[in-house]
Design a protein around this motif. Structure first.
Motif, PDB file in Angstrom:
ATOM      1  N   ALA A 187       2.709   1.785  -3.383  1.00  0.00           N
ATOM      2  CA  ALA A 187       1.933   1.808  -4.626  1.00  0.00           C
ATOM      3  C   ALA A 187       2.233   3.014  -5.516  1.00  0.00           C
ATOM      4  O   ALA A 187       2.440   2.852  -6.729  1.00  0.00           O
ATOM      5  N   PRO A 188       2.267   4.255  -4.990  1.00  0.00           N
ATOM      6  CA  PRO A 188       2.558   5.403  -5.868  1.00  0.00           C
ATOM      7  C   PRO A 188       3.942   5.302  -6.529  1.00  0.00           C
ATOM      8  O   PRO A 188       4.089   5.642  -7.706  1.00  0.00           O
ATOM      9  N   GLN A 189       4.936   4.830  -5.783  1.00  0.00           N
ATOM     10  CA  GLN A 189       6.273   4.709  -6.346  1.00  0.00           C
ATOM     11  C   GLN A 189       6.329   3.629  -7.422  1.00  0.00           C
ATOM     12  O   GLN A 189       6.998   3.793  -8.449  1.00  0.00           O
TER      13      GLN A 189
ATOM     14  N   ALA B 274       3.825   2.680  -9.344  1.00  0.00           N
ATOM     15  CA  ALA B 274       3.148   3.192 -10.537  1.00  0.00           C
ATOM     16  C   ALA B 274       4.038   4.174 -11.297  1.00  0.00           C
ATOM     17  O   ALA B 274       4.108   4.147 -12.535  1.00  0.00           O
ATOM     18  N   ALA B 275       4.719   5.048 -10.574  1.00  0.00           N
ATOM     19  CA  ALA B 275       5.561   6.048 -11.217  1.00  0.00           C
ATOM     20  C   ALA B 275       6.776   5.422 -11.903  1.00  0.00           C
ATOM     21  O   ALA B 275       7.320   5.992 -12.859  1.00  0.00           O
TER      22      ALA B 275
ATOM     23  N   CYS C  26      -1.421  -2.118 -16.594  1.00  0.00           N
ATOM     24  CA  CYS C  26      -2.820  -1.785 -16.269  1.00  0.00           C
ATOM     25  C   CYS C  26      -3.768  -2.923 -16.645  1.00  0.00           C
ATOM     26  O   CYS C  26      -4.665  -3.271 -15.877  1.00  0.00           O
TER      27      CYS C  26
ATOM     28  N   THR D  69       0.824  -1.213   0.000  1.00  0.00           N
ATOM     29  CA  THR D  69       0.000   0.000   0.000  1.00  0.00           C
ATOM     30  C   THR D  69       0.852   1.253   0.000  1.00  0.00           C
ATOM     31  O   THR D  69       0.621   2.195  -0.767  1.00  0.00           O
ATOM     32  N   SER D  70       1.853   1.281   0.873  1.00  0.00           N
ATOM     33  CA  SER D  70       2.686   2.483   0.983  1.00  0.00           C
ATOM     34  C   SER D  70       3.552   2.697  -0.256  1.00  0.00           C
ATOM     35  O   SER D  70       3.873   3.832  -0.621  1.00  0.00           O
TER      36      SER D  70
END
Length: 322
Positions: free
Chosen positions: A291-293, A295-296, A307, A288-289
């Motif tokens: 996830a943004p990294q 995706a980037a 996707c 969870t923590s």
């Protein structure tokens, strides 16, 4: 009688029954001496005995019970508990799980027992399960059955699966490891110790637990990572034969072992293999923590494929629903 009512009973009126953990004579003697001097602070837990047997069967508190006998105490404080075998096993495991004086082998016994109890309770309460749980279980079984997996990888998968099961069964928000007061890495280690030493070597693990090397988690992990079972047994036999002074490296040399650890290959791993080896150890919170990294970091040319794969996975977990 009200729940948690403390009564006093004759220590000799209690049957020991089957235990999860090990029995330590010195610990029982020390507890008995303390109880004789200062009184008993923590009551043992018992259940009603079987017809024709002793009045009570022990659920939790073996060393307090045996300590009272050794100190010739007339009575021992006790609480009567009731429940089915799984509930009573959970009481014993939960009471002992957080004890700081346990070595790695005994800790592994209780971690495995807790995982087994929660798994059985969850299956009984959810015989069918949700579509997401069924999909997750199918993936776990498929992964577990692949013969190429090392025992270390299986332990990582098992730790993740046990964590999800316990979270569902008891509604814990935190990961299983956090709920048990340990890191996800230590949970994986204890499951590996059980898989590699306790389960396949029932005639060895108790003696190893009483050996100085068996009381150090790092050393027990080194033994668990010996891939071949016969080699693992031979090294442990050698250590037990020489209770003082031998290191694991010396024992390996004596029995003539030259092998790689679990999960190691004579060929270097590729970058994808190294990444997934680490990802298997991540908790749900880690994913969870990050996830943004994650995706980037996906390159533009791979974004559509990633996707599509995620959408397909979500659909599978939801039972084909959009």
């Amino acid at each position: 009688m009200a729940p948690d009512t403390i009564i006093e009973i004759d220590p000799n009126a209690v049957e020991r029954g089957e235990r999860i953990g090990l029995y330590w004579h010195d610990k029982a003697a020390a507890l008995g001496a303390l109880m004789a001097r200062d009184g008993q602070n923590d009551p043992i837990k018992v259940r009603p005995g079987r017809k024709g047997g002793k009045p009570f069967i022990l659920v939790a508190g073996l060393h307090r019970l045996e300590g009272a006998k050794r100190a010739d105490l007339a009575t021992v404080k006790a609480i009567i508990v009731e429940g089915d075998e799984l509930q009573l096993r959970l009481i014993e495991a939960s009471e002992n799980m957080h004890r700081r004086d346990f070595g790695p082998i005994e800790k592994a016994l209780f971690v495995r027992a807790l995982a087994d109890v929660y798994e059985a309770q969850f299956r009984a309460a959810h015989p069918e399960g949700t579509q997401q749980q069924i999909a997750a279980r199918a993936r776990w079984e498929a992964e577990k059955d692949r013969v190429q997996h090392s025992a270390e990888t299986l332990a990582s998968l098992e730790a993740e699966n046990a964590g999800e099961t316990i979270s569902h069964a008891y509604g814990w928000v935190q990961t299983t490891a956090e709920a048990l007061g340990m890191t996800s890495r230590s949970l994986r280690d204890y499951l590996l110790i059980h898989r590699q030493i306790i389960a396949p070597l029932p005639d060895h693990y108790e003696d190893l637990a009483r050996h100085p090397i068996g009381q150090k988690r790092k050393s027990v992990m080194e033994l668990a990572e010996i891939g071949d079972l016969d080699n693992r047994r031979a090294v442990i036999d050698c250590l037990l034969e020489y209770p003082l002074g031998l290191t694991i490296a010396q024992a390996k040399e004596i029995v003539g072992i030259r092998e790689a650890k679990l999960g190691q290959s004579p060929l270097p791993k590729g970058p994808v293999d190294r990444v997934f080896s680490n990802l298997n150890r991540w908790s749900s919170n880690d994913w969870t923590s990050a996830a943004p990294q994650i995706a980037a970091a996906v390159p533009d040319k791979a974004l559509d494929a990633i996707c599509d794969a995620l959408l397909a996975e979500r659909k599978a977990r939801q039972g084909g629903q959009k």
